[in-house]
Structures are given as C-alpha cells and as structure tokens.
Design a protein around this motif. Structure first.
Motif, mmCIF file in Angstrom:
data_model
loop_
_atom_site.group_PDB
_atom_site.id
_atom_site.type_symbol
_atom_site.label_atom_id
_atom_site.label_comp_id
_atom_site.label_asym_id
_atom_site.label_seq_id
_atom_site.Cartn_x
_atom_site.Cartn_y
_atom_site.Cartn_z
ATOM 1 N N PHE A 81 9.561 -40.128 19.521
ATOM 2 C CA PHE A 81 10.573 -38.980 19.425
ATOM 3 C C PHE A 81 10.184 -37.727 19.740
ATOM 4 O O PHE A 81 8.987 -37.189 19.272
ATOM 5 N N LEU A 82 10.774 -37.154 20.652
ATOM 6 C CA LEU A 82 10.210 -35.677 21.196
ATOM 7 C C LEU A 82 11.395 -34.720 21.543
ATOM 8 O O LEU A 82 12.497 -35.133 21.803
ATOM 9 N N ASP A 83 11.128 -33.442 21.251
ATOM 10 C CA ASP A 83 12.167 -32.555 21.437
ATOM 11 C C ASP A 83 12.167 -32.253 22.836
ATOM 12 O O ASP A 83 10.972 -32.073 23.682
ATOM 13 N N CYS A 84 13.452 -31.981 23.484
ATOM 14 C CA CYS A 84 13.589 -31.966 24.981
ATOM 15 C C CYS A 84 12.912 -30.647 25.447
ATOM 16 O O CYS A 84 13.031 -30.402 26.651
ATOM 17 N N ASP A 85 12.715 -29.685 24.509
ATOM 18 C CA ASP A 85 12.458 -28.332 25.166
ATOM 19 C C ASP A 85 10.868 -27.990 25.015
ATOM 20 O O ASP A 85 10.473 -27.030 25.141
ATOM 21 N N MET A 86 10.335 -29.203 24.531
ATOM 22 C CA MET A 86 8.954 -28.746 24.548
ATOM 23 C C MET A 86 8.058 -29.531 25.829
ATOM 24 O O MET A 86 8.430 -30.480 26.410
ATOM 25 N N ASP A 87 6.951 -28.882 26.036
ATOM 26 C CA ASP A 87 6.030 -29.149 27.461
ATOM 27 C C ASP A 87 4.944 -30.149 27.051
ATOM 28 O O ASP A 87 4.633 -30.251 25.756
ATOM 29 N N ILE A 88 4.525 -30.975 27.791
ATOM 30 C CA ILE A 88 3.609 -32.113 27.562
ATOM 31 C C ILE A 88 2.324 -31.662 28.261
ATOM 32 O O ILE A 88 2.271 -31.985 29.409
ATOM 33 N N PRO A 89 1.371 -31.006 27.668
ATOM 34 C CA PRO A 89 0.105 -30.649 28.441
ATOM 35 C C PRO A 89 -1.141 -31.626 28.818
ATOM 36 O O PRO A 89 -1.576 -31.249 29.579
ATOM 37 N N ASP A 90 -0.996 -32.569 27.979
ATOM 38 C CA ASP A 90 -2.109 -33.460 28.113
ATOM 39 C C ASP A 90 -1.923 -34.570 28.740
ATOM 40 O O ASP A 90 -0.951 -35.534 28.616
ATOM 41 N N GLN A 91 -2.661 -34.867 29.758
ATOM 42 C CA GLN A 91 -2.604 -36.257 30.509
ATOM 43 C C GLN A 91 -2.964 -37.262 29.775
ATOM 44 O O GLN A 91 -2.578 -38.453 30.444
ATOM 45 N N ASP A 92 -3.409 -37.589 28.612
ATOM 46 C CA ASP A 92 -3.731 -38.480 27.828
ATOM 47 C C ASP A 92 -2.597 -38.652 26.525
ATOM 48 O O ASP A 92 -2.791 -39.353 25.681
ATOM 49 N N GLN A 150 20.160 -28.152 27.255
ATOM 50 C CA GLN A 150 18.935 -28.382 28.017
ATOM 51 C C GLN A 150 18.748 -29.292 29.076
ATOM 52 O O GLN A 150 19.253 -30.464 29.185
ATOM 53 N N VAL A 151 17.924 -28.789 30.166
ATOM 54 C CA VAL A 151 17.694 -29.575 31.180
ATOM 55 C C VAL A 151 16.597 -30.173 31.041
ATOM 56 O O VAL A 151 15.461 -29.539 30.945
ATOM 57 N N CYS A 152 16.497 -31.693 30.899
ATOM 58 C CA CYS A 152 15.070 -32.298 30.708
ATOM 59 C C CYS A 152 14.364 -33.051 31.775
ATOM 60 O O CYS A 152 13.607 -33.800 31.903
ATOM 61 N N VAL A 153 15.138 -32.832 33.263
ATOM 62 C CA VAL A 153 14.602 -33.535 34.363
ATOM 63 C C VAL A 153 13.190 -33.572 34.496
ATOM 64 O O VAL A 153 12.498 -34.643 34.411
ATOM 65 N N GLU A 154 12.527 -32.364 34.381
ATOM 66 C CA GLU A 154 11.045 -32.142 34.938
ATOM 67 C C GLU A 154 10.318 -32.728 33.556
ATOM 68 O O GLU A 154 9.173 -33.552 33.946
ATOM 69 N N ARG A 155 10.751 -32.728 32.454
ATOM 70 C CA ARG A 155 9.743 -33.328 31.267
ATOM 71 C C ARG A 155 9.736 -34.791 31.433
ATOM 72 O O ARG A 155 8.911 -35.607 31.112
ATOM 73 N N VAL A 156 11.071 -35.407 31.684
ATOM 74 C CA VAL A 156 11.208 -36.951 32.060
ATOM 75 C C VAL A 156 10.147 -37.285 33.237
ATOM 76 O O VAL A 156 9.508 -38.545 32.885
ATOM 77 N N ILE A 157 10.163 -36.529 34.107
ATOM 78 C CA ILE A 157 9.379 -36.960 35.137
ATOM 79 C C ILE A 157 7.881 -36.837 34.920
ATOM 80 O O ILE A 157 7.015 -37.916 35.150
ATOM 81 N N THR A 158 7.465 -35.907 34.005
ATOM 82 C CA THR A 158 6.036 -35.711 33.519
ATOM 83 C C THR A 158 5.670 -37.213 32.607
ATOM 84 O O THR A 158 5.028 -37.622 32.728
ATOM 85 N N ILE A 213 12.528 -44.366 28.818
ATOM 86 C CA ILE A 213 12.744 -43.002 28.277
ATOM 87 C C ILE A 213 14.216 -42.694 28.237
ATOM 88 O O ILE A 213 14.891 -42.922 29.376
ATOM 89 N N ILE A 214 14.735 -42.478 27.143
ATOM 90 C CA ILE A 214 16.274 -42.249 26.994
ATOM 91 C C ILE A 214 16.439 -40.808 26.406
ATOM 92 O O ILE A 214 15.834 -40.481 25.494
ATOM 93 N N VAL A 215 17.485 -40.096 27.224
ATOM 94 C CA VAL A 215 17.708 -38.768 26.834
ATOM 95 C C VAL A 215 19.049 -38.818 26.409
ATOM 96 O O VAL A 215 20.004 -39.500 27.119
ATOM 97 N N ALA A 216 19.661 -38.358 25.223
ATOM 98 C CA ALA A 216 20.866 -38.479 24.862
ATOM 99 C C ALA A 216 21.349 -36.992 24.661
ATOM 100 O O ALA A 216 20.711 -36.128 23.785
ATOM 101 N N ASP A 217 22.304 -36.465 25.249
ATOM 102 C CA ASP A 217 22.944 -35.088 25.078
ATOM 103 C C ASP A 217 23.921 -35.161 23.973
ATOM 104 O O ASP A 217 24.955 -35.987 23.726
#
Length: 297
Positions: A91-102, A14-22, A37-41
């Motif tokens: 802990f978050l799954d890297c293929d999920m989107d973050i919709p809430d600004q809060d 999975q490419v996680c760059v955009e989720r990390v940016i968010t 923020i740590i991503v482990a492949d």
C-alpha cells in the motif's frame, strides 16, 4: 492465491500517472515478477485528475478504477485489497515519490509470513523554498523519529499506512476501520498489537515533496482533532495528543487554563499559523487548545 505483488494506491484529486510509471519500471526490472498496480480514485471532484489517471489503464499490468462517491481512504484501501489478485500487497499513498531504484526489491526481500513491513517516510524539499510552509516545518522537525531504528522501538504505535507491505489474506482478515475516516492507520496498529501480529520497520522510505498550504494544513489538524475526540476510547494510548489531553483532565486547574487560553487567543494563534510567517512553536499549543475546546470532548 497467486504469488506476486499487488501495489495499491488510493487517490483523491491527485494525478498518479508518473508514480505508476516509476513503479511499473521498477517491477519490470525484476525478472519473472508477477505484479499488478491498481489505483482507485475515491470519488474525486477534480475530473481533470480523473481523466488524466485513466491513462493508467493503457499500461500493462496496471489498472485505474473510479468510485462514484467519496468513502474515505480506509474504505478505498479495503476495496483495493478485495480487487487484488496476488499474495503480497504493498500500500502506497499516491502523493509520495519513490526515490530508491531497489524500492520494490527491498520489500520482496522482506517477505515474512504473518509479518507486516513498514517502509517509512522521508521529507524532501528544501528549507529555503519551504521556510514559510507549516507542514514542511513540522515534518522536518519530526524527521528524526521516522528512521527504522526509532520506529522499531514502538512498532505498533509507529505504524502508518503511507508505505507498507502485508499478506493479502492477513489484511482481509483485519481491514481498516472504515468509520474512522482519519486515524484508521493508528487504530490498525492497535489491532495488529492486539492480535500479536509482528510489525517490522525497515528503511525503505517514500518521500514527501508536496506540502499543503498553511490554511489547508490547519483545517486538516482541526478535522483530526474532531475525529480524535469522537474515537478517543478506541485510540487511547495510541495518540500523543490524546495522552496529553487525558493528563490535563486529571489536573483541572491546568486543564481549564488551557481551554481559557484557547478561547482568548485561539483565533490569533490560528491567524499566525495560517499566515505567511507561521510560528512552529505555536502549533502544539493551538492543537491541544483546539482539542480540549472541542464540544465532543
């Protein structure tokens, strides 16, 4: 232990760059927040995804690491916790989107000593685009059980590792059971109950917008069934499928009827479920038949 947040994401192909940016943007918007923020492949064979994720290392307070061999999500989450430096872990799954600004702020406001906080999951996408996708159809049907109100009715059985917060020291005293590979979050919920650790479910969901193909989803269901049969003793009382199977075993005529049906029609059911017009009503029939027909059970 340093006060702050460690946001931890296991990754596999999975490419996680955009989720990390968010996530970084949300953290940066909170004054004086210490975070990482740590991503482990987990030994992904997709080297293109690994290469793209390496860009995370150029972002402040962010890190990407790669494990040389695949060990499973439980081991990866444990490793992430060991690498973390702050008191609270998300802990978050890297293929999920973050919709809430809060999203981050809601977790910060719920920091309670000795309490595990589960944020939940919503289903994205639209019916028209996904009306032939079995995973989408199934998750949409189950969506009503994902609310915080519903999850708090059975807090331990409802625990999932997709999106939760826990104190670092508390997590490291328990950790995920690495031998399971799957169902480690279900077992983790059982351990939390055994240790009388409170689980609080809140409405702070991540969103599932990516749905695997029908064949990939059935392959995953079959893998889950095989693993569940191996760890049936550990997961007793924490799996609806296992509870149903144990009930059927106490009724031999029905038990053998289900097995016989699967031997006779299982291939046809699988063909429908993996095809372009899947029948959701068949899914539970196929699941229990496959499970009872597993030679380990």
């Amino acid at each position: 232990m340093n006060e702050g947040l460690s946001i931890l994401l296991p990754a596999y192909n999975q490419v996680c760059v955009e989720r990390v940016i968010t996530l970084k943007r949300l953290c940066d918007s909170i004054p004086s927040l210490n975070y990482e923020i740590i991503v482990a492949d987990d030994g992904s064979p997709d080297l293109g995804a690994v290469e793209r994720n390496s860009a995370i290392n150029s972002m402040a307070n962010c890190r990407f690491i790669r494990k040389e061999r695949n060990e499973g999500s439980a081991a990866t989450r444990n490793r992430l916790a060991e690498l973390s430096q702050y008191e609270w872990l998300i802990f978050l799954d890297c293929d999920m989107d973050i919709p809430d600004q809060d999203f981050i702020k809601k977790y910060i406001d719920k920091r309670i000593q000795g309490c595990v906080v589960n944020g939940g999951l919503n289903i994205g996408g639209c019916m028209e685009a996904n009306r032939r996708n079995l995973r989408y159809l199934y998750e949409s049907r189950e969506a009503s059980s994902h609310t915080a109100e519903q999850r708090n009715r059975n807090p331990y059985k409802s625990f999932r590792s997709t999106n939760f917060m826990i104190q670092r020291d508390l997590f490291l005293s328990i950790k995920f059971e690495e031998k399971m590979k799957r169902y480690e979050d279900v077992y983790f919920g059982k351990v939390l109950r055994q240790k009388n650790i409170k689980v609080l479910h809140i409405d702070n969901p991540v969103v599932m917008n990516d749905f695997e193909s029908n064949p990939d989803y059935i392959n995953k269901i079959e893998l889950d069934a095989r693993i569940l049969s191996t760890f049936s003793d550990e997961l007793k009382g924490y799996s609806h499928l296992l509870t149903l199977a144990n009930t059927l075993r106490r009724m031999p005529p029905l038990y053998y009827s289900v097995r016989t049906w699967h031997w006779a029609f299982g291939k046809a059911e699988r063909s429908i479920l993996t095809g372009s017009h899947p029948c959701l009503k068949l899914l539970n029939i196929y699941r229990i038949g496959y499970f009872l027909s597993n030679k380990q059970y």
